[in-house]
Design a protein around this motif. Structure first.
Motif, PDB file in Angstrom:
ATOM      1  N   GLU A  82       0.861  -1.183   0.000  1.00 14.18           N
ATOM      2  CA  GLU A  82       0.000   0.000   0.000  1.00 14.18           C
ATOM      3  C   GLU A  82       0.902   1.240   0.000  1.00 14.18           C
ATOM      4  N   ALA A  83       0.322   2.368  -0.351  1.00  9.22           N
ATOM      5  CA  ALA A  83       1.069   3.631  -0.316  1.00  9.22           C
ATOM      6  C   ALA A  83       1.586   3.916   1.096  1.00  9.22           C
ATOM      7  N   THR A  84       0.903   3.397   2.104  1.00  3.52           N
ATOM      8  CA  THR A  84       1.335   3.607   3.494  1.00  3.52           C
ATOM      9  C   THR A  84       2.706   2.991   3.753  1.00  3.52           C
ATOM     10  N   TYR A  85       3.056   1.926   3.023  1.00  2.15           N
ATOM     11  CA  TYR A  85       4.359   1.279   3.196  1.00  2.15           C
ATOM     12  C   TYR A  85       5.471   2.219   2.734  1.00  2.15           C
ATOM     13  N   LEU A  86       5.298   2.804   1.561  1.00  2.00           N
ATOM     14  CA  LEU A  86       6.259   3.777   1.036  1.00  2.00           C
ATOM     15  C   LEU A  86       6.368   4.970   1.980  1.00  2.00           C
ATOM     16  N   GLU A  87       5.230   5.454   2.471  1.00  2.00           N
ATOM     17  CA  GLU A  87       5.242   6.583   3.394  1.00  2.00           C
ATOM     18  C   GLU A  87       5.968   6.246   4.689  1.00  2.00           C
ATOM     19  N   ALA A  88       5.841   4.999   5.144  1.00  2.00           N
ATOM     20  CA  ALA A  88       6.531   4.568   6.373  1.00  2.00           C
ATOM     21  C   ALA A  88       8.052   4.588   6.166  1.00  2.00           C
ATOM     22  N   ILE A  89       8.513   4.175   4.977  1.00  2.00           N
ATOM     23  CA  ILE A  89       9.948   4.221   4.676  1.00  2.00           C
ATOM     24  C   ILE A  89      10.428   5.675   4.699  1.00  2.00           C
TER      25      ILE A  89
END
Length: 148
Positions: free
Chosen positions: A39-46
């Protein structure tokens, strides 16, 4: 499980120059996002973790392994290989520009141990790393990765 079974067609060769950290991270997750593995949330977490502690995922000169926690938005265990032909500056003081990145999307903390072991073997093989960085096609990268 071979690395290629987790990579599939997730190989990106980027010729872009002077990328910001966020733009480079966007590229390292592009295929995983397109196919719904993350999900886009994974990229944002990085990106968020980078803001907090810096380039924790730059493992050695030329090599990065962007990743976050499984609960940050992993839908399917997978990997994306990204080759930055002109290098990408992830602001790692110790390791310089990154030319080879493997984005890790793991479903849980335990199941990707085999994957980490195979990646570790690859990361220690300087000639294969150089061959991947020098590759001009996805097929060339795939041929090298078949060994792992």
């Amino acid at each position: 499980m071979s690395l290629l079974s987790l990579i599939g067609d997730n190989i990106v060769i980027s010729n872009e120059e002077n990328l910001s950290v966020n733009a480079a991270l966007d590229i390292t997750c592009r295929k995983l996002l397109e196919q719904g593995s993350i999900e886009a949330t994974y990229l944002e977490a990085i990106k968020q973790k980078h803001q907090e502690i810096g380039a924790y995922y730059v493992l050695a000169p030329k090599i990065a392994m962007p990743h976050a926690r499984p609960e940050d938005g992993v839908n399917k265990a997978s990997l994306q290989v990204t080759v930055f032909k002109n290098g990408a500056d992830f602001e790692s003081e110790d390791n310089g520009l990154v030319y080879f990145a493997v984005t890790l999307a793991a479903m849980d903390s335990d199941s990707h141990i085999q994957t980490i072991m195979a990646l570790s073997e690859l990361f220690q093989n300087d000639s294969d790393i150089e061959a991947i960085i020098s590759a001009h096609t996805k097929e060339e990268v795939t041929d090298i990765l078949k060994k792992y």
